[in-house]
Motif scaffolding. Structure first.
Motif, PDB file in Angstrom:
ATOM      1  N   VAL A   1      38.679   4.401  43.430  1.00 56.07           N
ATOM      2  CA  VAL A   1      38.301   3.090  42.930  1.00 56.07           C
ATOM      3  C   VAL A   1      37.457   2.426  44.000  1.00 56.07           C
ATOM      4  CG1 VAL A   1      39.171   0.866  42.168  1.00 56.07           C
ATOM      5  CG2 VAL A   1      40.385   2.940  41.558  1.00 56.07           C
ATOM      6  N   GLY A   2      36.347   1.873  43.631  1.00 52.62           N
ATOM      7  CA  GLY A   2      35.483   1.237  44.617  1.00 52.62           C
ATOM      8  C   GLY A   2      34.977   2.247  45.624  1.00 52.62           C
ATOM      9  N   ASN A   3      35.057   1.903  46.893  1.00 49.59           N
ATOM     10  CA  ASN A   3      34.593   2.800  47.953  1.00 49.59           C
ATOM     11  C   ASN A   3      35.669   3.755  48.434  1.00 49.59           C
ATOM     12  OD1 ASN A   3      31.970   1.813  48.025  1.00 49.59           O
ATOM     13  ND2 ASN A   3      32.587   0.093  49.308  1.00 49.59           N
ATOM     14  N   ASP A   4      36.853   3.682  47.871  1.00 48.07           N
ATOM     15  CA  ASP A   4      37.936   4.569  48.295  1.00 48.07           C
ATOM     16  C   ASP A   4      37.694   5.958  47.738  1.00 48.07           C
ATOM     17  OD1 ASP A   4      39.168   2.456  49.553  1.00 48.07           O
ATOM     18  OD2 ASP A   4      40.373   1.949  47.811  1.00 48.07           O
ATOM     19  N   ARG A   5      37.654   6.940  48.614  1.00 52.56           N
ATOM     20  CA  ARG A   5      37.398   8.321  48.220  1.00 52.56           C
ATOM     21  C   ARG A   5      38.469   9.220  48.821  1.00 52.56           C
ATOM     22  NH1 ARG A   5      34.430   6.326  44.887  1.00 52.56           N
ATOM     23  NH2 ARG A   5      32.203   6.093  45.097  1.00 52.56           N
ATOM     24  N   GLY A   6      38.723  10.307  48.159  1.00 53.47           N
ATOM     25  CA  GLY A   6      39.666  11.289  48.676  1.00 53.47           C
ATOM     26  C   GLY A   6      40.932  11.336  47.847  1.00 53.47           C
ATOM     27  N   THR A   7      41.678  12.419  48.003  1.00 51.35           N
ATOM     28  CA  THR A   7      42.868  12.619  47.175  1.00 51.35           C
ATOM     29  C   THR A   7      43.955  11.598  47.455  1.00 51.35           C
ATOM     30  OG1 THR A   7      43.724  14.225  48.745  1.00 51.35           O
ATOM     31  CG2 THR A   7      42.444  15.090  46.898  1.00 51.35           C
ATOM     32  N   GLN A   8      43.956  10.980  48.638  1.00 47.84           N
ATOM     33  CA  GLN A   8      44.994   9.990  48.929  1.00 47.84           C
ATOM     34  C   GLN A   8      44.815   8.725  48.095  1.00 47.84           C
ATOM     35  OE1 GLN A   8      42.448  10.735  50.893  1.00 47.84           O
ATOM     36  NE2 GLN A   8      41.984   9.160  52.386  1.00 47.84           N
ATOM     37  N   TYR A   9      43.662   8.546  47.451  1.00 48.80           N
ATOM     38  CA  TYR A   9      43.396   7.372  46.635  1.00 48.80           C
ATOM     39  C   TYR A   9      43.455   7.667  45.140  1.00 48.80           C
ATOM     40  CZ  TYR A   9      41.792   5.248  50.952  1.00 48.80           C
ATOM     41  OH  TYR A   9      41.731   4.753  52.212  1.00 48.80           O
ATOM     42  N   ARG A  10      43.852   8.846  44.746  1.00 48.76           N
ATOM     43  CA  ARG A  10      43.822   9.191  43.326  1.00 48.76           C
ATOM     44  C   ARG A  10      44.846   8.371  42.531  1.00 48.76           C
ATOM     45  NH1 ARG A  10      45.697  14.430  45.502  1.00 48.76           N
ATOM     46  NH2 ARG A  10      47.930  14.192  45.684  1.00 48.76           N
ATOM     47  N   HIS A  11      44.525   8.178  41.259  1.00 51.39           N
ATOM     48  CA  HIS A  11      45.432   7.503  40.343  1.00 51.39           C
ATOM     49  C   HIS A  11      46.417   8.524  39.812  1.00 51.39           C
ATOM     50  CE1 HIS A  11      41.752   4.963  39.921  1.00 51.39           C
ATOM     51  NE2 HIS A  11      42.654   4.068  40.199  1.00 51.39           N
ATOM     52  N   GLY A  12      47.619   8.088  39.553  1.00 50.86           N
ATOM     53  CA  GLY A  12      48.587   9.018  39.005  1.00 50.86           C
ATOM     54  C   GLY A  12      49.640   8.336  38.163  1.00 50.86           C
ATOM     55  N   ILE A  13      50.155   9.085  37.209  1.00 54.56           N
ATOM     56  CA  ILE A  13      51.307   8.675  36.415  1.00 54.56           C
ATOM     57  C   ILE A  13      52.346   9.765  36.621  1.00 54.56           C
ATOM     58  CG2 ILE A  13      52.212   8.196  34.114  1.00 54.56           C
ATOM     59  CD1 ILE A  13      49.358   7.422  33.297  1.00 54.56           C
ATOM     60  N   TYR A  14      53.510   9.367  37.111  1.00 60.24           N
ATOM     61  CA  TYR A  14      54.554  10.328  37.453  1.00 60.24           C
ATOM     62  C   TYR A  14      55.791  10.015  36.620  1.00 60.24           C
ATOM     63  CZ  TYR A  14      51.110  10.749  41.035  1.00 60.24           C
ATOM     64  OH  TYR A  14      49.905  10.893  41.672  1.00 60.24           O
ATOM     65  N   SER A  15      56.042  10.847  35.649  1.00 60.86           N
ATOM     66  CA  SER A  15      57.102  10.582  34.675  1.00 60.86           C
ATOM     67  C   SER A  15      58.447  11.123  35.138  1.00 60.86           C
ATOM     68  CB  SER A  15      56.726  11.209  33.333  1.00 60.86           C
ATOM     69  OG  SER A  15      56.472  12.584  33.509  1.00 60.86           O
ATOM     70  N   HIS A  16      59.492  10.429  34.692  1.00 61.21           N
ATOM     71  CA  HIS A  16      60.863  10.858  34.994  1.00 61.21           C
ATOM     72  C   HIS A  16      61.516  11.556  33.806  1.00 61.21           C
ATOM     73  CE1 HIS A  16      61.261   8.812  38.893  1.00 61.21           C
ATOM     74  NE2 HIS A  16      60.402   7.968  38.380  1.00 61.21           N
ATOM     75  N   VAL A  40      40.347  10.455  35.088  1.00 63.88           N
ATOM     76  CA  VAL A  40      40.816  11.480  36.029  1.00 63.88           C
ATOM     77  C   VAL A  40      42.188  11.157  36.618  1.00 63.88           C
ATOM     78  CG1 VAL A  40      38.520  12.329  36.621  1.00 63.88           C
ATOM     79  CG2 VAL A  40      39.491  10.407  37.895  1.00 63.88           C
ATOM     80  N   THR A  41      42.983  10.415  35.906  1.00 66.41           N
ATOM     81  CA  THR A  41      44.341  10.102  36.342  1.00 66.41           C
ATOM     82  C   THR A  41      45.196  11.349  36.222  1.00 66.41           C
ATOM     83  OG1 THR A  41      44.083   7.827  35.592  1.00 66.41           O
ATOM     84  CG2 THR A  41      46.332   8.624  35.893  1.00 66.41           C
ATOM     85  N   GLU A  42      45.845  11.722  37.320  1.00 67.47           N
ATOM     86  CA  GLU A  42      46.713  12.900  37.236  1.00 67.47           C
ATOM     87  C   GLU A  42      48.042  12.506  36.606  1.00 67.47           C
ATOM     88  OE1 GLU A  42      47.353  14.517  41.126  1.00 67.47           O
ATOM     89  OE2 GLU A  42      48.797  13.001  41.679  1.00 67.47           O
ATOM     90  N   MET A  43      48.618  13.436  35.859  1.00 67.88           N
ATOM     91  CA  MET A  43      49.924  13.242  35.246  1.00 67.88           C
ATOM     92  C   MET A  43      50.821  14.381  35.683  1.00 67.88           C
ATOM     93  SD  MET A  43      49.487  11.900  31.326  1.00 67.88           S
ATOM     94  CE  MET A  43      50.455  13.292  30.858  1.00 67.88           C
TER      95      MET A  43
END
Length: 79
Positions: A1-16, A40-43
């Motif tokens: 998002v914005g200027n943030d790059r790299g896998t540490q900034y990825r969006h994610g949904i983590y289900s229980h 590109v949100t990881e699930m």
């Protein structure tokens, strides 16, 4: 998002639960239908969660910003 790059900034949904995973899948499909670029949100299933160090907790509030949903002020970037 914005200027943030790299896998540490990825969006994610983590289900229980499988129900949460299905709800997330449907939500992503609905959002993808509105977008021309890929969503590109990881699930993934939730795994072990490691809380951040204390100095990261309530970071925006400590800096005098409002982290509430729909807050009228924009978040100021540091650095």
């Amino acid at each position: 998002v914005g200027n943030d790059r790299g896998t540490q900034y990825r969006h994610g949904i983590y289900s229980h639960t499988p129900e949460q995973a299905e709800a997330a899948r449907r939500a992503l499909e609905l959002e993808q239908a509105k977008q021309s670029a890929p969503v590109v949100t990881e699930m993934l299933p939730a795994r072990v969660f490691y809380p951040a160090e204390n100095y990261h907790q309530r970071y925006l509030q400590k800096g005098g910003q409002n982290a509430a949903k729909n807050a009228p002020e924009k978040v100021r970037c540091y650095g």
